[in-house]
Design a protein around this motif. Structure first.
Motif, PDB file in Angstrom:
ATOM      1  N   ARG A  32       0.834  -1.208   0.000  1.00 37.13           N
ATOM      2  CA  ARG A  32       0.000   0.000   0.000  1.00 37.13           C
ATOM      3  C   ARG A  32       0.865   1.252   0.000  1.00 37.13           C
ATOM      4  O   ARG A  32       0.568   2.235  -0.679  1.00 37.13           O
ATOM      5  CB  ARG A  32      -0.950   0.012   1.196  1.00 37.13           C
ATOM      6  CG  ARG A  32      -2.159  -0.882   1.026  1.00 37.13           C
ATOM      7  CD  ARG A  32      -3.240  -0.600   2.064  1.00 37.13           C
ATOM      8  NE  ARG A  32      -2.811  -0.802   3.438  1.00 37.13           N
ATOM      9  CZ  ARG A  32      -2.795  -1.981   4.058  1.00 37.13           C
ATOM     10  NH1 ARG A  32      -3.179  -3.078   3.431  1.00 37.13           N
ATOM     11  NH2 ARG A  32      -2.398  -2.065   5.312  1.00 37.13           N
ATOM     12  N   LYS A  33       1.949   1.204   0.747  1.00 34.74           N
ATOM     13  CA  LYS A  33       2.864   2.340   0.775  1.00 34.74           C
ATOM     14  C   LYS A  33       3.535   2.524  -0.587  1.00 34.74           C
ATOM     15  O   LYS A  33       3.707   3.652  -1.054  1.00 34.74           O
ATOM     16  CB  LYS A  33       3.898   2.165   1.889  1.00 34.74           C
ATOM     17  CG  LYS A  33       3.303   2.295   3.283  1.00 34.74           C
ATOM     18  CD  LYS A  33       4.318   1.985   4.361  1.00 34.74           C
ATOM     19  CE  LYS A  33       3.697   2.039   5.735  1.00 34.74           C
ATOM     20  NZ  LYS A  33       3.540   3.377   6.268  1.00 34.74           N
ATOM     21  N   LEU A  34       3.897   1.424  -1.230  1.00 36.93           N
ATOM     22  CA  LEU A  34       4.510   1.505  -2.552  1.00 36.93           C
ATOM     23  C   LEU A  34       3.539   2.083  -3.580  1.00 36.93           C
ATOM     24  O   LEU A  34       3.954   2.802  -4.493  1.00 36.93           O
ATOM     25  CB  LEU A  34       4.991   0.123  -3.008  1.00 36.93           C
ATOM     26  CG  LEU A  34       6.211  -0.429  -2.289  1.00 36.93           C
ATOM     27  CD1 LEU A  34       6.424  -1.895  -2.657  1.00 36.93           C
ATOM     28  CD2 LEU A  34       7.448   0.392  -2.633  1.00 36.93           C
ATOM     29  N   LYS A  35       2.271   1.766  -3.432  1.00 38.39           N
ATOM     30  CA  LYS A  35       1.245   2.291  -4.349  1.00 38.39           C
ATOM     31  C   LYS A  35       0.927   3.751  -4.075  1.00 38.39           C
ATOM     32  O   LYS A  35       0.313   4.422  -4.886  1.00 38.39           O
ATOM     33  CB  LYS A  35      -0.054   1.495  -4.210  1.00 38.39           C
ATOM     34  CG  LYS A  35      -0.030   0.144  -4.825  1.00 38.39           C
ATOM     35  CD  LYS A  35      -1.379  -0.499  -4.563  1.00 38.39           C
ATOM     36  CE  LYS A  35      -1.693  -1.549  -5.573  1.00 38.39           C
ATOM     37  NZ  LYS A  35      -2.997  -2.178  -5.308  1.00 38.39           N
ATOM     38  N   THR A  37      -0.902   4.665  -1.437  1.00 34.32           N
ATOM     39  CA  THR A  37      -2.163   4.718  -0.696  1.00 34.32           C
ATOM     40  C   THR A  37      -1.939   5.274   0.706  1.00 34.32           C
ATOM     41  O   THR A  37      -2.754   6.039   1.214  1.00 34.32           O
ATOM     42  CB  THR A  37      -2.794   3.315  -0.603  1.00 34.32           C
ATOM     43  OG1 THR A  37      -2.901   2.788  -1.926  1.00 34.32           O
ATOM     44  CG2 THR A  37      -4.156   3.348   0.043  1.00 34.32           C
ATOM     45  N   THR A  38      -0.835   4.870   1.321  1.00 37.91           N
ATOM     46  CA  THR A  38      -0.437   5.406   2.622  1.00 37.91           C
ATOM     47  C   THR A  38       1.011   5.867   2.512  1.00 37.91           C
ATOM     48  O   THR A  38       1.746   5.454   1.618  1.00 37.91           O
ATOM     49  CB  THR A  38      -0.571   4.359   3.749  1.00 37.91           C
ATOM     50  OG1 THR A  38       0.225   3.218   3.415  1.00 37.91           O
ATOM     51  CG2 THR A  38      -2.006   3.922   3.947  1.00 37.91           C
ATOM     52  N   GLU A  39       1.412   6.725   3.418  1.00 36.37           N
ATOM     53  CA  GLU A  39       2.757   7.292   3.361  1.00 36.37           C
ATOM     54  C   GLU A  39       3.730   6.539   4.262  1.00 36.37           C
ATOM     55  O   GLU A  39       3.338   5.930   5.252  1.00 36.37           O
ATOM     56  CB  GLU A  39       2.716   8.764   3.772  1.00 36.37           C
ATOM     57  CG  GLU A  39       1.940   9.627   2.803  1.00 36.37           C
ATOM     58  CD  GLU A  39       2.015  11.096   3.161  1.00 36.37           C
ATOM     59  OE1 GLU A  39       2.783  11.477   4.062  1.00 36.37           O
ATOM     60  OE2 GLU A  39       1.287  11.866   2.523  1.00 36.37           O
TER      61      GLU A  39
END
Length: 69
Positions: A32-35, A37-39
């Motif tokens: 998710r971080k790579l996408k 979506t989250t930091e």
């Protein structure tokens, strides 16, 4: 920059799963971080920089390129 980070992970011999383990998060959270979506937290960025042996400039280009432009 997701592509630069994924390239750095591969070049370092890590997998996303192994890096997630080193960060103390599960792989789905790292994906998710790579996408974007989250930091990433400051601590996570520091661990990634150290584990992937990234220079400060490389880390800035990966994590802050859009903010610097």
């Amino acid at each position: 920059d997701k592509d630069k980070l994924e390239k750095a992970i591969k070049e370092s011999g890590f997998t996303v799963e192994k890096l997630a383990d080193l960060l103390g998060i599960n792989a789905s959270t790292l994906y998710r971080k790579l996408k974007g979506t989250t930091e990433f937290s400051r601590t996570e960025i520091q661990i990634i920089r150290e584990k992937l042996n990234l220079s400060i400039d490389e880390a800035e280009n990966i994590f802050f390129a859009s903010q610097l432009a």
